[in-house]
Design an enzyme around this catalytic site. Structure first.
Site, PDB file in Angstrom:
ATOM      1  CD  GLU A 258      -1.965  -2.330   1.421  1.00  0.00           C
ATOM      2  OE1 GLU A 258      -0.826  -2.675   1.795  1.00  0.00           O
ATOM      3  OE2 GLU A 258      -2.918  -3.125   1.347  1.00  0.00           O
TER       4      GLU A 258
ATOM      5  CG  HIS B 174     -10.704  -7.110   7.854  1.00  0.00           C
ATOM      6  ND1 HIS B 174      -9.709  -7.573   8.664  1.00  0.00           N
ATOM      7  CD2 HIS B 174     -10.323  -7.413   6.590  1.00  0.00           C
ATOM      8  CE1 HIS B 174      -8.769  -8.155   7.925  1.00  0.00           C
ATOM      9  NE2 HIS B 174      -9.115  -8.061   6.659  1.00  0.00           N
TER      10      HIS B 174
HETATM   11  C1  LIG Z   1      -2.215  -4.468   4.546  1.00  0.00           C
HETATM   12  C2  LIG Z   1      -3.241  -5.326   3.957  1.00  0.00           C
HETATM   13  N1  LIG Z   1      -3.590  -5.153   2.667  1.00  0.00           N
HETATM   14  C3  LIG Z   1      -4.519  -5.935   2.110  1.00  0.00           C
HETATM   15  C4  LIG Z   1      -5.142  -6.912   2.819  1.00  0.00           C
HETATM   16  C5  LIG Z   1      -6.224  -7.740   2.178  1.00  0.00           C
HETATM   17  N2  LIG Z   1      -5.748  -9.096   2.001  1.00  0.00           N
HETATM   18  C6  LIG Z   1      -6.027 -10.050   2.895  1.00  0.00           C
HETATM   19  S1  LIG Z   1      -5.271 -11.477   2.523  1.00  0.00           S
HETATM   20  C7  LIG Z   1      -4.624 -10.838   1.115  1.00  0.00           C
HETATM   21  C8  LIG Z   1      -3.769 -11.682   0.239  1.00  0.00           C
HETATM   22  C9  LIG Z   1      -2.701 -12.337   0.992  1.00  0.00           C
HETATM   23  O1  LIG Z   1      -1.917 -13.069   0.127  1.00  0.00           O
HETATM   24  P1  LIG Z   1      -0.706 -13.886   0.701  1.00  0.00           P
HETATM   25  O2  LIG Z   1       0.142 -13.015   1.534  1.00  0.00           O
HETATM   26  O3  LIG Z   1      -0.066 -14.576  -0.435  1.00  0.00           O
HETATM   27  O4  LIG Z   1      -1.411 -14.920   1.691  1.00  0.00           O
HETATM   28  P2  LIG Z   1      -2.509 -16.038   1.334  1.00  0.00           P
HETATM   29  O5  LIG Z   1      -3.854 -15.419   1.493  1.00  0.00           O
HETATM   30  O6  LIG Z   1      -2.263 -16.501  -0.033  1.00  0.00           O
HETATM   31  O7  LIG Z   1      -2.298 -17.098   2.356  1.00  0.00           O
HETATM   32  C10 LIG Z   1      -4.976  -9.507   0.970  1.00  0.00           C
HETATM   33  C11 LIG Z   1      -4.599  -8.667  -0.167  1.00  0.00           C
HETATM   34  C12 LIG Z   1      -4.773  -7.055   4.165  1.00  0.00           C
HETATM   35  N3  LIG Z   1      -5.366  -7.966   4.946  1.00  0.00           N
HETATM   36  N4  LIG Z   1      -3.838  -6.272   4.700  1.00  0.00           N
END
Ligand SMILES: Cc1ncc(C[n+]2csc(CCOP(=O)(O)OP(=O)(O)O)c2C)c(N)n1
Ligand SMILES: [Mg+2]
Lengths: 323, 325
Positions: B60, B129
């Site tokens: 971000e 959230h």
């Molecule tokens: C700072 C932040 N930005 C966006 C999100 C929304 N979000 C939740 S999980 C996710 C993807 C996470 O991907 P990854 O780190 O690969 O973990 P996975 O879900 O694949 O286990 C996002 C964008 C968040 N929780 N926190």
């Protein structure tokens, strides 16, 4: 390094417990008993199981939004976890946190985390604290492939390397951050090479092979305990279900069906079971007994959660600050 | 007129803006083939391609800051942050950079960028959230803040936000995404700083934002049955704040209730109350009341979260209390 049979049996039990827990959540979520967001770990069990098996009771972990597996593997009680997911008073966070915030200071679980990348600096600080307090505690830090694009990842690895902090950074590379595939969110395929920039060891392992995960983690934990500093372990794996329950068609909007099916062939649990049977380290009956025990434990957890009370409304105002 | 949802209205505003102005680009997580997790950018990557509708990594500070840099050099980025909760990880880019540049540079340069966020509890998603800390942005000089409550306002305010030469924090509301309203097919803008009287009345002024506008209208309906005439003022933008509409209304009714979902301390409701206390205290027949969220994080457990939230019933209670004077 060859693993002892009882270690392998424990790994099997842990993975099976996670799988069974998550499969129950699918159903409980659909029936509205588990509200909010449920990011399931099905398919990735070997990572949490393999890493946490190398940690001691008083070692720490930080977890993610997809945290049930980490927390179970680090020794959380199923009953209190399930109760938390139901929003009950008897849950780990008295019902105030839910799926994304399970924490247990006694078990060294410094919290699941709703912020992607949020756990990395916390783990770094826990490692630093162990160093300052002169304990032998190691911190295992779980995070996703996409979270490793966040500044917190880079800042943490840099800090931990400079100060030789006892932290094992475990990247669960399940190839996606929600709908965005790895090739779209980073230009490299092996995330472990990011360790080079911080002059620490970086290894990539098959995250669906619990033995490989265990061995890599074992080495990293030894190194951390010896005061030699952090390691980055990348575990290649895959989530079978959608990003969270409710993601249409298990993420079918952005993943091919074939791809999902091909990863199911690489089930980490079936793989370990197959290997142990083949090597005559356990019998079919032996596995079945474990499975039955696991199912019973989950049943008890669900019953406990159902019977527990919701918190009193006044509890909303408690715990904002230490009194 | 045609009815569409708040979500569709936002999508339309983005689409029309992108068709008419090629400086408009969209950055954010999952805004591409996924269409954004609330489907606000649905279909836009198909129409405008992955260069203009860009799926970003979870970075971000990086992509919000990149939006600032792009805006400063001639683009009109619309950046989506999945939940307002995640603006905290890029606050420097918002507060020290986006908001300050124009002033620090002595009026040189401009940052015509829109940062889209959403607020609102009620989905069982707990403390990271579900927050509604939009007042924070109202506190920071150098930002415009829009708070649409209807589908019509969502489209017109977003079109305006994109065309505006200033940085805009565009605060959407999760519970409103699926609500429907009349929305013209053609493009239109709603100027910032114009509150709307969504219902006229003579006894009590309710200044409301977002989902509480609808709740206030329901309460007004209920009050009317008891012979109480409630005026509902929807702020539509927090910055600029339409002081005149607020003050005129209070001078007419003599009673003020402010309803906003942020935590009560230092929120929108506090600011509006202070304004009225300073400028129209002699018109008041009753103390000012605020209905806002408690000063606690949003709890997960369904009964607690339900108790945390409020609507028609609580507003009605406050209206009744005001009428005791
Ligand atoms: C700072 C932040 N930005 C966006 C999100 C929304 N979000 C939740 S999980 C996710 C993807 C996470 O991907 P990854 O780190 O690969 O973990 P996975 O879900 O694949 O286990 C996002 C964008 C968040 N929780 N926190
Ligand atoms: Mg991932």
């Amino acid at each position: 390094m060859k693993l002892k049979i009882d270690v392998m049996v424990d790994l099997y039990r842990t993975m099976k417990t996670i799988r069974e827990f998550e499969e129950r959540i699918v159903d409980l979520y659909a029936r509205g008993l588990v509200p909010g967001l449920a990011h399931l770990y099905i398919g990735e069990e070997a990572v949490a199981a393999g890493v946490c098996a190398t940690l001691a009771q008083d070692d720490y972990i930080t977890s993610t939004h997809r945290g049930h597996g980490h927390v179970i593997a680090k020794g959380a009680e199923l009953k209190r976890m399930m109760a938390e997911l139901f929003g009950k008073k008897t849950g780990y966070c008295k019902g105030k946190g839910g799926s994304m915030h399970i924490a247990d200071m006694e078990a060294g679980i410094l919290g699941a985390n709703g912020i992607a990348g949020g756990g990395l600096p916390i783990a770094t600080g826990a490692g630093w604290s162990a160093k300052w307090r002169k304990t032998q505690q190691v911190t295992g830090c779980f995070f996703g492939d996409d979270a490793s694009n966040n500044g917190t990842f880079h800042e943490s690895l840099n800090l931990a390397s400079i100060h030789k902090l006892p932290v094992v950074y475990v990247c669960e590379n399940n190839l996606y951050g929600i709908s965005v595939c790895q090739a779209k969110h980073m230009p490299i395929s092996d995330i472990s090479i990011r360790a080079t920039a911080y002059d620490i060891p970086g290894v990539t392992v098959d995250g669906n092979d619990v033995i490989e995960v265990y061995q890599a983690a074992f080495k990293a934990v030894e190194r951390a305990r010896a005061g030699e500093g952090p390691t980055l372990i990348e575990c290649k794996t895959y989530r079978w279900r959608g990003h969270h329950e409710g993601d249409p068609n298990q993420g079918g909007r952005y993943r091919a069906k074939d791809e999902i099916e091909s990863w199911k062939e690489k089930c980490p649990i079936a793989r370990l079971a197959g290997k142990m049977i083949q090597n005559k380290q356990i019998t079919e009956k032996g596995l079945q007994d474990i499975d039955d025990q696991v199912v019973r434990a989950i049943e008890e957890a669900v019953a406990f959660a159902k019977q527990s009370e919701f918190p009193d409304l006044d509890e909303m105002y408690e715990d904002v600050l230490v009194n | 007129m045609r009815e569409i949802t708040y979500c569709e209205a936002l999508n339309e505003a983005l689409r029309e803006s992108m068709r008419t102005d090629e400086r408009v680009v969209i950055l954010g997580e999952d805004v591409g083939c996924y269409g954004g997790i609330f489907q606000i950018t649905k279909g836009l990557q198909d129409e405008f391609g992955p260069d203009r509708v860009v799926d970003t990594p979870i970075a971000e500070a990086g992509f919000v800051g990149a939006g600032v840099g792009a805006a400063l050099t001639g683009m009109r980025p619309v950046v989506e942050i999945m939940f307002i909760d995640f603006t905290t990880v890029c606050m420097d880019m918002i507060i020290n950079q986006m908001a300050k540049m124009r002033y620090m540079f002595g009026g040189k340069g401009k940052v015509p960028m829109v940062l889209r966020v959403n607020i609102g509890a009620g989905r069982g998603t707990a403390a990271q959230h579900s927050q509604s800390f939009h007042s924070l942005f109202m506190h920071i000089p150098g930002l415009l803040v829009a708070v649409p409550a209807t589908a019509y306002d969502a489209k017109g305010l977003l079109m305006e936000a994109i065309q505006n030469d200033n940085p805009v924090i565009f605060v959407e509301h999760k519970r409103l995404y699926n609500t429907k309203g009349d929305v013209p097919e053609e493009s239109y803008t709603i100027p910032f700083g114009q509150a709307e009287i969504k219902r006229a009345g003579t006894d009590v002024t309710v200044v409301a934002t977002h989902a509480l506008v609808t709740e206030a209208l329901k309460a007004a309906e209920e009050a009317a049955e008891k012979g109480i005439e409630v005026e509902v003022v929807d702020l539509r933008t927090l910055v600029p704040l339409d002081r005149k509409t607020i003050l005129d209304s209070v001078k007419k009714t003599g009673r003020l209730l402010v309803a906003d979902e942020d935590n009560i301390t230092c929120g929108v409701a506090s600011e509006v109350s202070a304004l009225v206390a300073e400028e129209a205290v002699y018109a008041l027949k009753a103390p000012i009341l605020r209905n806002a969220s408690p000063d606690t994080p949003v709890p997960f457990s369904p009964p607690l979260e339900k108790a945390y939230m409020f609507g028609q019933e609580r507003l009605m209670q406050s209206i009744r209390n005001l009428m005791k004077y």
